[in-house]
Write a protein that holds these residues in place. Structure first.
Motif, short mmCIF file in Angstrom:
data_model
loop_
_atom_site.label_atom_id
_atom_site.label_comp_id
_atom_site.label_asym_id
_atom_site.label_seq_id
_atom_site.Cartn_x
_atom_site.Cartn_y
_atom_site.Cartn_z
N PRO A 320 0.82 -1.22 0.00
CA PRO A 320 0.00 0.00 0.00
C PRO A 320 0.86 1.27 0.00
CG PRO A 320 -0.83 -1.59 1.58
CD PRO A 320 0.48 -2.12 1.11
N GLY A 321 0.75 2.02 -1.07
CA GLY A 321 1.47 3.29 -1.17
C GLY A 321 2.81 3.25 -1.83
N GLY A 322 3.24 2.09 -2.33
CA GLY A 322 4.57 2.12 -2.93
C GLY A 322 5.03 0.82 -3.55
N VAL A 323 6.29 0.87 -4.02
CA VAL A 323 6.93 -0.25 -4.70
C VAL A 323 8.40 -0.29 -4.28
CG1 VAL A 323 7.34 -1.40 -6.91
CG2 VAL A 323 5.43 0.18 -6.69
N LEU A 324 8.94 -1.49 -4.18
CA LEU A 324 10.35 -1.74 -3.88
C LEU A 324 11.01 -2.19 -5.18
CD1 LEU A 324 12.05 -1.90 -1.16
CD2 LEU A 324 11.54 -4.36 -1.20
N VAL A 325 12.08 -1.52 -5.62
CA VAL A 325 12.63 -1.80 -6.95
C VAL A 325 14.15 -2.02 -6.90
CG1 VAL A 325 10.82 -0.53 -8.15
CG2 VAL A 325 12.93 0.65 -7.52
N GLY A 326 14.67 -2.56 -8.00
CA GLY A 326 16.10 -2.73 -8.17
C GLY A 326 16.70 -3.65 -7.12
N CYS A 327 17.95 -3.35 -6.73
CA CYS A 327 18.64 -4.20 -5.77
C CYS A 327 18.07 -4.07 -4.37
CB CYS A 327 20.14 -3.85 -5.77
SG CYS A 327 20.99 -4.42 -7.25
N ASP A 328 17.22 -3.05 -4.11
CA ASP A 328 16.51 -2.98 -2.85
C ASP A 328 15.61 -4.19 -2.68
OD1 ASP A 328 16.03 -1.71 -0.45
OD2 ASP A 328 15.07 0.04 -1.30
N ALA A 329 15.11 -4.72 -3.81
CA ALA A 329 14.30 -5.94 -3.80
C ALA A 329 15.15 -7.16 -4.14
CB ALA A 329 13.16 -5.81 -4.80
N GLY A 330 16.08 -7.01 -5.09
CA GLY A 330 16.93 -8.12 -5.49
C GLY A 330 16.72 -8.56 -6.91
N THR A 331 16.65 -7.61 -7.85
CA THR A 331 16.38 -7.97 -9.25
C THR A 331 17.64 -8.29 -10.05
OG1 THR A 331 16.43 -5.63 -9.91
CG2 THR A 331 14.29 -6.56 -9.31
#
Length: 548
Positions: A320-331
């Motif tokens: 709710p309210g956002g997205v986690l992207v890039g290496c913050d998530a582990g892509t």
């Protein structure tokens, strides 16, 4: 405490490839739909690129989508890969070239570029600012704002001007509330706020543990006669093979007689006596690398954790309210040893998901990122490489690499198995009695160096009289437990000399030299009791990489 408040449609945390690509893409969408949006990017480094460190071999697939005319826009992709070698270092003086058909296809680099990722991010920031994005370097996102329903509503930047005891100095300035309809988190590997979001929303429920490596890199200026622009060398084996540790080495020739050299050490290693920094210094003496460095001049040093668990460890990225992207998530696609193009694509998908919500007049809803992700080439790429890291962890570089070659080169992903890798990196250290101490040679000051001189080259600076940003859940644990069990491993796994065991009044004392911290996050990952918590220092502190 009363704080200044600024409101935006979108706040993006982190001016790396994921965050800046998200900013650029959302402004492109707004222009296409003739909408006016307010977007800001906060960056804890003193300038964009100051905290960016990567090898880096760059695949321009996502860039082609974001800016098809990137050549006309003078994107800093100047050095195409001209030669590509993958080598097995059998001992300290010999190596074997691995044939192309025996190398996993994702590791081949035809059509890619050798770049400075920091300079590329500076260029992306210029494109974002031209589109109307506001970029605030020197501001660290310290806390998350939530609304009454528990949705993310923005962030709070760190307070400035607190002393070591948390008391206000005469220079005190409270942090600013940056409220947003949607917030995109792109902090890089082991993000301080990303870690909280994963826990708060249980985004990693039913996922494998995330896995990490520590990447250590130096930039050298070498004699022109030794310089081969576009030459790429990757290596596995020695010296890490001596301690049954996985990882790999690299050497890339950039433009202007510069060479990037580095070592990646998987943080699931067992021996508490292992020092990734000293393994790297020893590695540079191997003839495969030393022949290019002799007569050269070391001009920069840095280190950064790498998120490498792949798709099985990837948390749900929307909330709710956002997205986690890039290496913050582990892509990152560890099979390719590349994460910039995947980070960019995840940021672009997040921008599209958030823009869709805003276009409907919504705020603080759950953006539809997962659907876009599942339909994208990013998901397909990560799916095809999902077993690479686990195979290396479970079976080692040789057998794991052979399995990866069979899967990628011959089986062509015809089967749908997923290799499990269930043990978290911090759980992998063995008691010191079960391990052999490692005696590292003293640095020679020519090819190998000590930590203090290396940290100096990183241009790391922190205000000395500020609260320590390396928090201990139990201050006594390092000396009462870790010292006897593991000979306190932080004094070796930290590549910047932050942690020391000193003697005070005849007793061991755990000392934290926080001013040395290069923000690599290794301590937050590898501490065997998860006792060390990395939080943001004052904005603008940390390393100041020129073109890493």
């Amino acid at each position: 405490m009363e704080r200044e408040c600024m409101e935006f449609d979108v706040v993006i945390v982190g001016a790396g490839p994921a965050g800046l690509s998200a900013a650029c893409r959302i402004m492109q969408l707004a222009e296409e739909q003739n909408q006016s949006l307010s977007v800001c990017v906060v960056e804890k480094g003193a300038e964009v690129g100051a905290h960016i460190l990567s090898g880096a071999i760059f695949e321009h697939k996502a860039l082609d989508e974001l800016f098809p005319d990137w050549e006309r826009l003078n994107a800093p992709l100047h050095t195409a890969v001209s030669e590509d070698h993958f080598c097995l270092l059998t001992n300290q003086s010999n190596y074997l070239n691995v044939a192309e058909n025996l190398t996993p296809k994702p590791m081949l680099n035809d059509g890619n570029f050798v770049i400075s990722l920091a300079n590329f991010c500076r260029w992306l920031a210029q494109q974002a600012e031209k589109a109307g994005v506001e970029i605030f370097p020197g501001f660290a996102a310290a806390n998350i704002l939530y609304d009454k329903q528990g949705a993310v509503a923005g962030i709070v930047t760190s307070d400035m001007g607190l002393d070591k005891n948390g008391e206000q100095k005469n220079t005190f300035e409270p942090g600013i509330e940056l409220k947003a309809r949607y917030t995109i988190f792109a902090e890089g590997a082991r993000g301080h706020l990303g870690k909280q979001l994963i826990s708060n929303y249980q985004l990693d429920y039913d996922k494998q543990p995330q896995h990490y490596a520590l990447g250590i890199k130096e930039l050298w200026e070498v004699p022109p006669e030794l310089h081969q622009p576009g030459l790429v060398i990757h290596g596995v084996g020695w010296p890490l093979s001596q301690s049954d540790t996985t990882g790999g080495s690299f050497l890339y020739h950039l433009e202007d007689n510069q060479v990037a050299i580095g070592l990646i050490v998987d943080l699931n290693y067992h021996n508490p006596y292992l020092s990734p920094f000293d393994e790297f210094q020893r590695m540079k003496h191997h003839p495969l690398f030393s022949r290019y460095l002799k007569g050269g001049n070391r001009i920069a040093y840095g280190a950064r954790a790498i998120t490498k668990g792949g798709l099985p460890s990837l948390p749900r990225q929307q909330f709710p309210g956002g997205v986690l992207v890039g290496c913050d998530a582990g892509t990152l696609n560890f099979a390719k040893i590349k994460g910039s193009h995947t980070a960019m694509k995840s940021g672009m998908l997040a921008a599209e998901a958030v823009f869709s919500e805003i276009s409907q007049g919504l705020h603080q809803t759950i953006p539809g990122y997962e659907r876009l992700f599942g339909e994208s080439w990013l998901y397909q790429e990560l799916y095809e490489s999902r077993n690479f890291g686990a195979q290396i962890h479970k079976f080692g570089n040789l057998i794991g690499g052979a399995l990866a070659t069979v899967e990628h080169n011959w089986l062509k992903h015809r089967f749908s198995w997923t290799v499990a890798d269930e043990k978290a990196d911090h759980e992998c250290l063995r008691p010191k009695e079960q391990c052999t101490p490692i005696n590292y040679p003293k640095p020679d000051g020519i090819l190998s160096f000590d930590k203090p001189s290396s940290v100096y080259l990183s241009a790391t600076q922190h205000e000395e009289n500020q609260p320590c940003h390396l928090k201990l859940k139990d201050p006594a644990l390092p000396t009462t437990t870790h010292l006897s069990l593991y000979d306190e491993p932080s004094q070796r796994y930290c590549p910047a000399g932050v942690y020391e065991i000193v003697t005070s009044e005849g007793k061991p004392k755990f000392q934290i030299n926080a001013a040395n911290c290069v923000h690599c996050k290794t301590c937050d990952i590898k501490d065997p009791s998860q006792n060390i918590i990395w939080v943001t220092p004052e904005g603008g502190g940390g390393p100041n990489y020129p073109n890493m």
